[in-house]
Design a protein around this motif. Structure first.
Motif, short mmCIF file in Angstrom:
data_model
loop_
_atom_site.label_atom_id
_atom_site.label_comp_id
_atom_site.label_asym_id
_atom_site.label_seq_id
_atom_site.Cartn_x
_atom_site.Cartn_y
_atom_site.Cartn_z
N LYS A 172 0.84 -1.20 0.00
CA LYS A 172 0.00 0.00 0.00
C LYS A 172 0.87 1.25 0.00
O LYS A 172 0.61 2.21 -0.73
N LEU A 173 1.92 1.23 0.83
CA LEU A 173 2.82 2.37 0.93
C LEU A 173 3.49 2.67 -0.41
O LEU A 173 3.73 3.83 -0.75
N THR A 174 3.77 1.62 -1.17
CA THR A 174 4.48 1.80 -2.44
C THR A 174 3.53 1.87 -3.64
O THR A 174 3.96 1.70 -4.78
N GLY A 175 2.25 2.12 -3.37
CA GLY A 175 1.34 2.49 -4.45
C GLY A 175 0.41 1.43 -4.99
O GLY A 175 -0.27 1.67 -5.99
N TYR A 176 0.33 0.28 -4.35
CA TYR A 176 -0.54 -0.79 -4.84
C TYR A 176 -1.93 -0.69 -4.20
O TYR A 176 -2.07 -0.25 -3.06
N LEU A 215 4.92 14.07 3.70
CA LEU A 215 6.28 13.68 4.07
C LEU A 215 6.35 12.26 4.63
O LEU A 215 7.42 11.80 5.01
N PHE A 216 5.18 11.56 4.67
CA PHE A 216 5.16 10.19 5.20
C PHE A 216 5.12 9.16 4.08
O PHE A 216 5.07 7.97 4.34
N THR A 217 5.08 9.59 2.82
CA THR A 217 4.88 8.68 1.70
C THR A 217 6.19 8.08 1.21
O THR A 217 7.28 8.63 1.47
N TRP A 218 6.07 6.98 0.49
CA TRP A 218 7.27 6.37 -0.11
C TRP A 218 7.89 7.32 -1.14
O TRP A 218 9.11 7.44 -1.24
N GLY A 219 7.04 8.02 -1.87
CA GLY A 219 7.53 8.96 -2.87
C GLY A 219 8.25 10.15 -2.27
O GLY A 219 9.01 10.85 -2.96
N SER A 220 8.04 10.41 -0.97
CA SER A 220 8.69 11.56 -0.33
C SER A 220 10.14 11.26 0.05
O SER A 220 10.85 12.15 0.54
N LEU A 221 10.58 10.01 -0.17
CA LEU A 221 11.94 9.66 0.23
C LEU A 221 12.96 10.15 -0.79
O LEU A 221 13.70 9.40 -1.44
N GLN A 222 12.97 11.45 -0.93
CA GLN A 222 13.98 12.20 -1.69
C GLN A 222 14.67 13.12 -0.68
O GLN A 222 14.00 13.81 0.09
N TRP A 223 15.96 13.14 -0.68
CA TRP A 223 16.69 13.85 0.38
C TRP A 223 16.39 15.34 0.37
O TRP A 223 16.28 15.96 -0.67
#
Length: 518
Positions: A39-43, A483-491
């Motif tokens: 779910k976190l990664t968009g499924y 800021l809690f999403t998998w897509g937000s994991l950009q430095w």
């Protein structure tokens, strides 16, 4: 039609002969972590669990207690659901084999298999293991006992319906050989290939010596036996055979059946052959994980050595228990449970490393900058190593989760936490704070650690879903869900002016004296 962004995962449906133990908890926590990760990664995820409520064992147990079978299972299933709630399990559906929606599908499946000549009536003489609900021929017994559980068997002779499983043996063997990832780990696959090659006997799929089950639709003195009844839950829960079978069309075939190694055979031979006979797609993967053992061997209610997960949750907290189960058990391997090992994991990984990094970071930001971080300056020294590790961590976790390696995924996340702790020792912010000219550098160091903490918390959320609601307020971003999403994991996504707060330790260190209590 199914798209590449759907994901259907199931646990076994558990048998309500008694309350569940820590081994059952492992299976469901592992499935939940994978469902949450997808779910976190968009499924779009469908996560199924449930209860297998029919059979002679239930009928006997209910009679001994002066209850109807339904009254008996209702109470135990309520306990199942309470345990899953306590473990923060996010299932989408809970299927009970006593529900009408399930019974209707089971009878349709049985009728279809009979109509096409795959089920026939004959008499049966053999050996029956009541605890395992399994019928054995003389040749399959080990020292005269059940080859699965080692307990005594009773001779049985009755009229039954049989499913022509032997008809599909060659096709099943070819499928396993052509799809090497179908059964995981490889050791389980090799066992199943060997079992098929040793010869498959037609399967008894009805009984007449008890009543607690779904009647055979065209012969009501027979009840449908566990193989067709219980295993069909994976499609009955999706509405297979109904006019409105949108869920079935969307989510079948299952992406993964997660089961204990003791029931791999049922899920990788019997169930796929039933599906072949129904001309339905097979599940993409069946994973047979190991057992949670004690020093004395496998947990058993008869031995009185069952570990109650509710007791551990009350003592140590649900996130810590989930972390221990998923970190301690590599895919396919057995693990020996001990409370000492549990407390060691909590103290070393969670209290000393993860929790302490939060405490130190929030305390220093409050002490040196009144709680507020500013945009960092250009990276230097060890900054790049920390940043590169953080940026590579999400992909590494994805790859481990794709291989169902929960322990390795958690290890990758904790490596980032460990590197951030080491980074603090390398950059010595407490020394930088003493030099006014290095305030900008001090801010950069603390920003980098806070951002590493955000990365680690996002990544660990599927494993410890209760952590974020306690962690995000400390990082000052509880009202910024983007800021809690998998897509937000950009430095560098932590905003300028973010206000970190001090709070109670996320993972208090456990006093080992607690081990003497209980």
């Amino acid at each position: 039609m199914q798209t590449s962004k759907t994901f259907y995962i199931t646990t076994p449906i558990y048998y309500p002969s008694d309350n569940l133990h820590i081994g059952h908890a492992y299976t469901t926590v592992a499935a939940d972590a994978l469902a949450r990760f997808k779910k976190l990664t968009g499924y779009e995820v469908r996560f199924l669990t449930g209860s297998d409520e029919h059979g002679q064992k239930i009928e006997r147990s209910a009679r001994e207690r002066g209850e109807t079978p339904q009254e008996y299972v209702d109470k135990i299933v309520a306990g199942f659901k309470n345990l899953w709630h306590s473990l923060n399990i996010s299932y989408d559906d809970f299927i009970r084999t006593t529900e009408d929606r399930h019974k209707i599908v089971v009878q349709k499946v049985f009728q279809k298999l009979y109509d096409q000549g795959d089920i026939y009536k004959a008499s049966y003489k053999g050996w029956y293991c009541t605890p395992c609900e399994t019928l054995w021929t003389e040749a399959r017994l080990e020292n005269g006992s059940c080859p699965d559980c080692g307990r005594s068997v009773e001779q049985l002779e009755e009229e039954s319906y049989f499913f022509k499983i032997s008809k599909y043996a060659d096709r099943m063997l070819k499928y396993i050989e052509d799809n090497p990832d179908f059964i995981q780990p490889a050791s389980r696959r090799n066992e199943m290939v060997s079992f098929i090659k040793s010869g498959l006997e037609d399967l008894c799929v009805s009984r007449t010596t008890f009543d607690w089950g779904i009647p055979v639709p065209f012969d009501e003195k027979h009840v449908i036996y566990v193989w067709v009844d219980a295993l069909t839950n994976y499609i009955s829960a999706l509405g297979y055979g109904e006019e409105d079978d949108m869920l079935f069309q969307k989510f079948w075939p299952a992406d993964i059946h997660l089961v204990g190694k003791d029931i791999v055979r049922f899920h990788t031979i019997i169930w796929p052959i039933i599906l072949m006979a129904l001309e339905l797609p097979l599940p993409k993967q069946v994973v047979g994980h190991g057992w949670v053992l004690l020093d004395s061997g496998k947990m058993s209610k008869s031995k009185g050595n069952v570990i109650d997960p509710l007791v551990l949750i009350n003592k140590y907290g649900v996130d810590a228990i989930r972390y221990y189960l998923l970190r301690e058990m590599p895919l396919g391997a057995d693990v020996i449970y001990s409370e000492e090992a549990l407390v060691h994991r909590i103290n070393v990984d969670l209290a000393n490393d993860f929790g302490n990094l939060f405490n130190r970071t929030c305390a220093m930001v409050n002490k040196y900058f009144k709680g507020r971080l500013q945009t960092p300056s250009v990276p230097e020294g060890p900054d790049n190593e920390l940043i590169q590790l953080a940026q590579s961590m999400p992909l590494e976790v994805e790859e481990f989760m794709e291989r169902r390696e929960f322990s390795n995924a958690l290890a990758a996340i904790l490596r980032l936490v460990g590197r951030a702790n080491k980074y603090l020792e390398e950059t010595t912010p407490w020394a930088l704070a003493k030099e006014p000219a290095k305030q900008d550098r001090l801010n950069t160091v603390l920003y980098n650690v806070a951002e590493a903490l955000r990365f680690a918390t996002v990544a660990v959320t599927p494993f410890m879903p209760g952590l974020p609601k306690r962690a995000w307020p400390l990082l000052g971003i509880e009202n910024q869900p983007h800021l809690f999403t998998w897509g937000s994991l950009q430095w560098g996504q932590l905003p300028n002016g973010t206000e970190l707060k001090r709070g109670e330790p996320l993972f208090p260190r456990i006093d080992t004296a607690l081990l003497e209590e209980a």
